[in-house]
Design a protein around this motif. Structure first.
Motif, PDB file in Angstrom:
ATOM      1  N   ASN A  84       3.876  33.578 -85.030  1.00 12.76           N
ATOM      2  CA  ASN A  84       2.461  33.929 -84.891  1.00 12.76           C
ATOM      3  C   ASN A  84       2.301  35.389 -85.305  1.00 12.76           C
ATOM      4  O   ASN A  84       2.725  36.295 -84.591  1.00 12.76           O
ATOM      5  N   GLY A  85       1.729  35.586 -86.471  1.00 13.27           N
ATOM      6  CA  GLY A  85       1.596  36.930 -87.006  1.00 13.27           C
ATOM      7  C   GLY A  85       0.934  36.888 -88.362  1.00 13.27           C
ATOM      8  O   GLY A  85       0.046  36.069 -88.615  1.00 13.27           O
ATOM      9  N   TYR A  86       1.391  37.754 -89.244  1.00 11.62           N
ATOM     10  CA  TYR A  86       0.750  37.839 -90.554  1.00 11.62           C
ATOM     11  C   TYR A  86       1.699  38.454 -91.569  1.00 11.62           C
ATOM     12  O   TYR A  86       2.687  39.118 -91.219  1.00 11.62           O
ATOM     13  N   ILE A  87       1.368  38.234 -92.819  1.00  7.18           N
ATOM     14  CA  ILE A  87       1.962  38.972 -93.931  1.00  7.18           C
ATOM     15  C   ILE A  87       0.805  39.551 -94.731  1.00  7.18           C
ATOM     16  O   ILE A  87      -0.145  38.848 -95.068  1.00  7.18           O
ATOM     17  N   ARG A  88       0.865  40.854 -94.972  1.00  5.73           N
ATOM     18  CA  ARG A  88      -0.183  41.554 -95.726  1.00  5.73           C
ATOM     19  C   ARG A  88       0.398  41.975 -97.064  1.00  5.73           C
ATOM     20  O   ARG A  88       1.440  42.616 -97.131  1.00  5.73           O
ATOM     21  N   ILE A  89      -0.284  41.599 -98.127  1.00  2.00           N
ATOM     22  CA  ILE A  89       0.222  41.847 -99.469  1.00  2.00           C
ATOM     23  C   ILE A  89      -0.770  42.740-100.219  1.00  2.00           C
ATOM     24  O   ILE A  89      -1.974  42.507-100.193  1.00  2.00           O
ATOM     25  N   THR A  90      -0.239  43.790-100.847  1.00  2.85           N
ATOM     26  CA  THR A  90      -1.066  44.764-101.558  1.00  2.85           C
ATOM     27  C   THR A  90      -0.479  44.999-102.941  1.00  2.85           C
ATOM     28  O   THR A  90       0.741  45.098-103.094  1.00  2.85           O
ATOM     29  N   LEU A  91      -1.340  45.080-103.930  1.00  2.00           N
ATOM     30  CA  LEU A  91      -0.910  45.490-105.265  1.00  2.00           C
ATOM     31  C   LEU A  91      -1.722  46.713-105.666  1.00  2.00           C
ATOM     32  O   LEU A  91      -2.949  46.649-105.759  1.00  2.00           O
ATOM     33  N   THR A  92      -1.032  47.841-105.844  1.00  2.00           N
ATOM     34  CA  THR A  92      -1.697  49.053-106.315  1.00  2.00           C
ATOM     35  C   THR A  92      -1.529  49.159-107.823  1.00  2.00           C
ATOM     36  O   THR A  92      -0.702  48.459-108.421  1.00  2.00           O
ATOM     37  N   ALA A  93      -2.306  50.062-108.423  1.00  2.00           N
ATOM     38  CA  ALA A  93      -2.193  50.254-109.871  1.00  2.00           C
ATOM     39  C   ALA A  93      -0.963  51.064-110.250  1.00  2.00           C
ATOM     40  O   ALA A  93      -0.734  51.337-111.429  1.00  2.00           O
ATOM     41  N   GLY A  94      -0.163  51.467-109.249  1.00  2.00           N
ATOM     42  CA  GLY A  94       1.134  52.076-109.525  1.00  2.00           C
ATOM     43  C   GLY A  94       1.103  53.586-109.697  1.00  2.00           C
ATOM     44  O   GLY A  94       0.075  54.240-109.550  1.00  2.00           O
ATOM     45  N   THR A  95       2.266  54.131-110.011  1.00  2.00           N
ATOM     46  CA  THR A  95       2.440  55.574-110.158  1.00  2.00           C
ATOM     47  C   THR A  95       1.785  56.082-111.441  1.00  2.00           C
ATOM     48  O   THR A  95       1.931  55.490-112.502  1.00  2.00           O
ATOM     49  N   SER A  96       1.055  57.193-111.310  1.00  2.00           N
ATOM     50  CA  SER A  96       0.429  57.821-112.476  1.00  2.00           C
ATOM     51  C   SER A  96       0.519  59.331-112.320  1.00  2.00           C
ATOM     52  O   SER A  96      -0.132  59.911-111.445  1.00  2.00           O
ATOM     53  N   LEU A  97       1.310  59.963-113.138  1.00  2.00           N
ATOM     54  CA  LEU A  97       1.520  61.409-113.017  1.00  2.00           C
ATOM     55  C   LEU A  97       0.271  62.213-113.354  1.00  2.00           C
ATOM     56  O   LEU A  97       0.129  63.357-112.928  1.00  2.00           O
ATOM     57  N   ASN A  98      -0.649  61.605-114.136  1.00  2.00           N
ATOM     58  CA  ASN A  98      -1.909  62.300-114.432  1.00  2.00           C
ATOM     59  C   ASN A  98      -3.075  61.732-113.632  1.00  2.00           C
ATOM     60  O   ASN A  98      -4.233  62.017-113.916  1.00  2.00           O
ATOM     61  N   PHE A  99      -2.750  60.894-112.635  1.00  2.00           N
ATOM     62  CA  PHE A  99      -3.739  60.311-111.723  1.00  2.00           C
ATOM     63  C   PHE A  99      -4.787  59.468-112.446  1.00  2.00           C
ATOM     64  O   PHE A  99      -5.948  59.407-112.033  1.00  2.00           O
ATOM     65  N   GLY A 100      -4.371  58.809-113.507  1.00  2.00           N
ATOM     66  CA  GLY A 100      -5.337  57.989-114.233  1.00  2.00           C
ATOM     67  C   GLY A 100      -4.715  56.915-115.103  1.00  2.00           C
ATOM     68  O   GLY A 100      -5.137  55.771-115.062  1.00  2.00           O
ATOM     69  N   SER A 101      -3.712  57.278-115.877  1.00  2.00           N
ATOM     70  CA  SER A 101      -3.097  56.311-116.788  1.00  2.00           C
ATOM     71  C   SER A 101      -2.356  55.232-116.016  1.00  2.00           C
ATOM     72  O   SER A 101      -1.714  55.501-114.999  1.00  2.00           O
ATOM     73  N   LEU A 102      -2.450  53.998-116.515  1.00  2.00           N
ATOM     74  CA  LEU A 102      -1.793  52.878-115.858  1.00  2.00           C
ATOM     75  C   LEU A 102      -0.417  52.646-116.457  1.00  2.00           C
ATOM     76  O   LEU A 102      -0.230  52.707-117.670  1.00  2.00           O
ATOM     77  N   ALA A 103       0.547  52.386-115.584  1.00  2.00           N
ATOM     78  CA  ALA A 103       1.897  52.035-116.037  1.00  2.00           C
ATOM     79  C   ALA A 103       2.287  50.742-115.336  1.00  2.00           C
ATOM     80  O   ALA A 103       1.711  49.698-115.589  1.00  2.00           O
ATOM     81  N   ALA A 104       3.251  50.805-114.426  1.00  2.00           N
ATOM     82  CA  ALA A 104       3.683  49.621-113.678  1.00  2.00           C
ATOM     83  C   ALA A 104       3.040  49.632-112.295  1.00  2.00           C
ATOM     84  O   ALA A 104       3.001  50.658-111.618  1.00  2.00           O
ATOM     85  N   SER A 105       2.514  48.486-111.889  1.00  2.65           N
ATOM     86  CA  SER A 105       1.880  48.382-110.582  1.00  2.65           C
ATOM     87  C   SER A 105       2.934  48.412-109.467  1.00  2.65           C
ATOM     88  O   SER A 105       4.135  48.272-109.718  1.00  2.65           O
ATOM     89  N   THR A 106       2.476  48.604-108.220  1.00  2.00           N
ATOM     90  CA  THR A 106       3.353  48.631-107.059  1.00  2.00           C
ATOM     91  C   THR A 106       2.961  47.505-106.102  1.00  2.00           C
ATOM     92  O   THR A 106       1.809  47.437-105.663  1.00  2.00           O
ATOM     93  N   LEU A 107       3.910  46.645-105.790  1.00  2.00           N
ATOM     94  CA  LEU A 107       3.665  45.551-104.843  1.00  2.00           C
ATOM     95  C   LEU A 107       4.209  45.951-103.476  1.00  2.00           C
ATOM     96  O   LEU A 107       5.364  46.373-103.351  1.00  2.00           O
ATOM     97  N   ILE A 108       3.382  45.821-102.465  1.00  2.00           N
ATOM     98  CA  ILE A 108       3.775  46.132-101.086  1.00  2.00           C
ATOM     99  C   ILE A 108       3.514  44.896-100.240  1.00  2.00           C
ATOM    100  O   ILE A 108       2.382  44.413-100.171  1.00  2.00           O
ATOM    101  N   VAL A 109       4.551  44.378 -99.611  1.00  2.00           N
ATOM    102  CA  VAL A 109       4.404  43.187 -98.773  1.00  2.00           C
ATOM    103  C   VAL A 109       4.945  43.517 -97.387  1.00  2.00           C
ATOM    104  O   VAL A 109       6.132  43.821 -97.234  1.00  2.00           O
ATOM    105  N   LEU A 110       4.084  43.499 -96.382  1.00  2.64           N
ATOM    106  CA  LEU A 110       4.443  43.882 -95.017  1.00  2.64           C
ATOM    107  C   LEU A 110       4.264  42.712 -94.058  1.00  2.64           C
ATOM    108  O   LEU A 110       3.427  41.827 -94.284  1.00  2.64           O
ATOM    109  N   THR A 111       5.027  42.727 -92.983  1.00  2.00           N
ATOM    110  CA  THR A 111       4.997  41.673 -91.983  1.00  2.00           C
ATOM    111  C   THR A 111       4.635  42.258 -90.625  1.00  2.00           C
ATOM    112  O   THR A 111       4.983  43.396 -90.318  1.00  2.00           O
ATOM    113  N   GLY A 112       3.937  41.490 -89.798  1.00  2.00           N
ATOM    114  CA  GLY A 112       3.624  41.966 -88.457  1.00  2.00           C
ATOM    115  C   GLY A 112       3.235  40.829 -87.540  1.00  2.00           C
ATOM    116  O   GLY A 112       3.065  39.685 -87.969  1.00  2.00           O
ATOM    117  N   VAL A 113       3.123  41.161 -86.272  1.00  2.00           N
ATOM    118  CA  VAL A 113       2.634  40.188 -85.293  1.00  2.00           C
ATOM    119  C   VAL A 113       1.158  40.457 -85.069  1.00  2.00           C
ATOM    120  O   VAL A 113       0.697  41.595 -85.135  1.00  2.00           O
TER     121      VAL A 113
END
Length: 266
Positions: A84-113
């Motif tokens: 009994n809980g959840y899994i929360r999944i997030t996809l960000t646009a990833g790391t960008s050294l100039n805070f704008g250009s897109l490269a590889a996205s970042t997937l974050i998958v977390l678990t909780g009760v």
């Protein structure tokens, strides 16, 4: 609890992403929330479809198929032995050294009760406060909760469960869809909303529900109001702002639908 950052298994409490990640610096990310009840996911396929559609509409690069995401979610449930809980999944646009250009996205998958809602929320109902607001890109389940987070203290002081968004008509709360009952007829907003999975199941279950524009004055005059979400399922609302809804008690139409939905989910 274990989770994933991209394909790396991590401790959820020690999860790290780049300080240059666009999810952090531009709020450019989407997510979804998969509830687990008695060992089973609640409408997992529907949630994965919505997550993938949010990624597509947000134009975030997505290296994952639905099948791959499905396998990751099931793997985490097994590793963490969550009944009994959840899994929360997030996809960000990833790391960008100039805070704008897109490269590889970042997937974050977390678990909780799951933090349980109190029984009185369902037996006595909850309160909402309304604010003039329209969520940006309502079809996308984004991580942008800036507006309701600013209202955290006001909600707490007003003993309100959530904020209801309204312009010329109501749309949704910050974390739920909304339904109202007048003279036995059930209605729900039809546009500029995030189409919640629980909302979709309720409309499928009860095809007589009317999808229409509803003003805040219409809502004040209703006999019953309730909200729906994955974490709340169906929750009755007995007060909006300073207006008591109907008799101020949990209504019979809500009770019947709640029982029907519980059966539908089995």
């Amino acid at each position: 609890m274990k989770g994933f950052i991209n394909d790396k298994l991590i401790d959820c409490g020690n999860a790290q992403v780049s300080a240059y990640d666009l999810g952090l610096n531009r709020g450019y990310a989407v997510f979804d929330f998969f509830r687990i009840v008695n060992g089973n996911f609640r409408f997992l396929s529907d949630h994965l479809d919505r997550f993938i559609n949010s990624i597509y509409l947000a134009k975030i690069p997505n290296p994952y198929t639905k099948s791959q995401l499905h396998d990751k979610v099931l793997e985490l449930q097994a590793i963490n032995k969550v009944d009994n809980g959840y899994i929360r999944i997030t996809l960000t646009a990833g790391t960008s050294l100039n805070f704008g250009s897109l490269a590889a996205s970042t997937l974050i998958v977390l678990t909780g009760v799951s933090g349980a809602n109190t029984n009185t929320d369902y037996t006595e109902g909850v309160k909402l406060i309304s604010k003039t607001h329209q969520r940006s890109f309502p079809r996308i389940k984004s991580t942008d909760y800036f507006f309701p987070q600013m209202l955290h203290q006001e909600l707490k002081e007003g003993k309100a469960t959530d904020v209801l968004y309204a312009t010329d008509y109501i749309t949704e709360t910050s974390r739920a869809n909304i339904f109202c009952v007048k003279d036995g007829k059930i209605s729900t907003p039809k546009k500029n909303i995030l189409e919640g999975i629980t909302r979709k199941k309720i409309v499928t279950m009860e095809p007589s529900i009317i999808l229409t524009d509803i003003t805040i004055k219409d809502l004040y005059a209703c006999d019953e109001v309730f909200i729906t979400s994955s974490s709340k399922e169906l929750m009755p609302v007995v007060q909006i702002d300073n207006q008591i809804i109907g008799t101020g008690k949990v209504g019979q139409v809500y009770r019947n639908l709640h029982t029907q939905f519980s059966t539908f989910c089995k």
